[in-house]
Design a protein around this motif. Structure first.
Motif, short mmCIF file in Angstrom:
data_model
loop_
_atom_site.label_atom_id
_atom_site.label_comp_id
_atom_site.label_asym_id
_atom_site.label_seq_id
_atom_site.Cartn_x
_atom_site.Cartn_y
_atom_site.Cartn_z
N ARG A 10 -6.54 13.67 9.16
CA ARG A 10 -5.91 13.10 7.96
C ARG A 10 -5.41 14.21 7.04
O ARG A 10 -4.28 14.16 6.54
N ASP A 42 0.84 -1.19 0.00
CA ASP A 42 0.00 0.00 0.00
C ASP A 42 0.88 1.24 0.00
O ASP A 42 2.01 1.23 0.48
N SER A 43 0.34 2.32 -0.51
CA SER A 43 1.09 3.58 -0.50
C SER A 43 1.30 4.05 0.93
O SER A 43 0.53 3.70 1.84
N GLN A 77 -1.79 6.03 2.07
CA GLN A 77 -2.93 5.21 2.49
C GLN A 77 -2.71 4.64 3.88
O GLN A 77 -3.62 4.65 4.72
N ARG A 78 -1.49 4.16 4.14
CA ARG A 78 -1.20 3.64 5.47
C ARG A 78 -1.32 4.73 6.53
O ARG A 78 -1.86 4.50 7.62
N ARG A 94 -3.26 7.38 6.42
CA ARG A 94 -4.69 7.65 6.63
C ARG A 94 -5.29 6.64 7.62
O ARG A 94 -6.05 7.01 8.52
N GLU A 95 -4.95 5.36 7.42
CA GLU A 95 -5.51 4.32 8.29
C GLU A 95 -4.94 4.40 9.70
O GLU A 95 -5.65 4.13 10.68
#
Length: 205
Positions: free
Chosen positions: A191, A87-88, A91-92, A94-95
């Protein structure tokens, strides 16, 4: 001698810690931290007060231990997200933001995010196996990976950058503590704030 619950001493202790955690959560929904006593916790957990002192010498030590234990699942969740190298980095991140803020909604964790809790946080940070140190290390690794991939700009001092972003996360956690209904909006803004500080701006031209 107190009756042993569970199949072993270790299992018994885990069950008692679970009872203490639940008792503390319930009490923190009913009263503020300063008015909470070891007697309140012992009574709600169904323990003799003398037994409670086998687990912690005072209220602060007990709350620190419970908070550290509550933080471990969050640290494990963050580590699992950070390890998803397919994953980018964005993205990580954000999570991770959502995972941390979701855990901060737990009343036992909110002690670390209330105004004036600095000394309590400092005490926890000195403890062995501190889950919050592990989370910071995982986030730093994601930031470095994002820089190496060209997703994130070169921020220079990664540790300082993550410390500063942790301040934004703390503010978000405080907001959720004051207003649980603001969770979704707070996650969204957190975020945006974190990624605005990290993501490389689009090339001009």
């Amino acid at each position: 001698m107190p009756r042993i619950r569970g199949a072993s001493i270790e299992e018994h202790h885990e069950m008692v810690w679970a009872d203490l955690a639940e008792a503390t959560r319930q009490l923190l929904l009913e009263r503020d931290y300063d008015s909470l006593t070891m007697g309140h916790i012992a009574t709600r957990a169904g323990l003799a007060r003398n037994t409670l002192y086998n687990y912690a010498r005072d209220k602060k030590a007990l709350v620190l231990a419970l908070t550290a234990r509550a933080g471990r699942p969050m640290a494990e969740r963050v580590a699992a997200i950070a390890a998803r190298s397919a994953d980018s980095a964005a993205q990580r991140m954000r999570e991770i933001v959502e995972a941390v803020l979701e855990t901060s909604a737990d009343p036992s964790m909110q002690l670390l995010f209330r105004p004036g809790s600095g000394p309590l946080v400092d005490e926890l940070h000195k403890g062995p196996g501190n889950p919050f140190h592990a989370i910071v290390a995982e986030v730093e690794d994601v930031v470095r990976d994002g820089i190496a991939r060209g997703e994130f700009r070169d921020v220079g001092d990664v540790h300082l950058t993550v410390e500063l972003l942790s301040g934004a996360m703390r503010a978000g956690a405080e907001r959720i503590g004051r207003d649980p209904d603001a969770f979704a909006a707070t996650v969204r803004t957190a975020r945006e704030t974190v990624l605005a500080a990290l993501v490389r701006p689009p090339a001009q031209g």
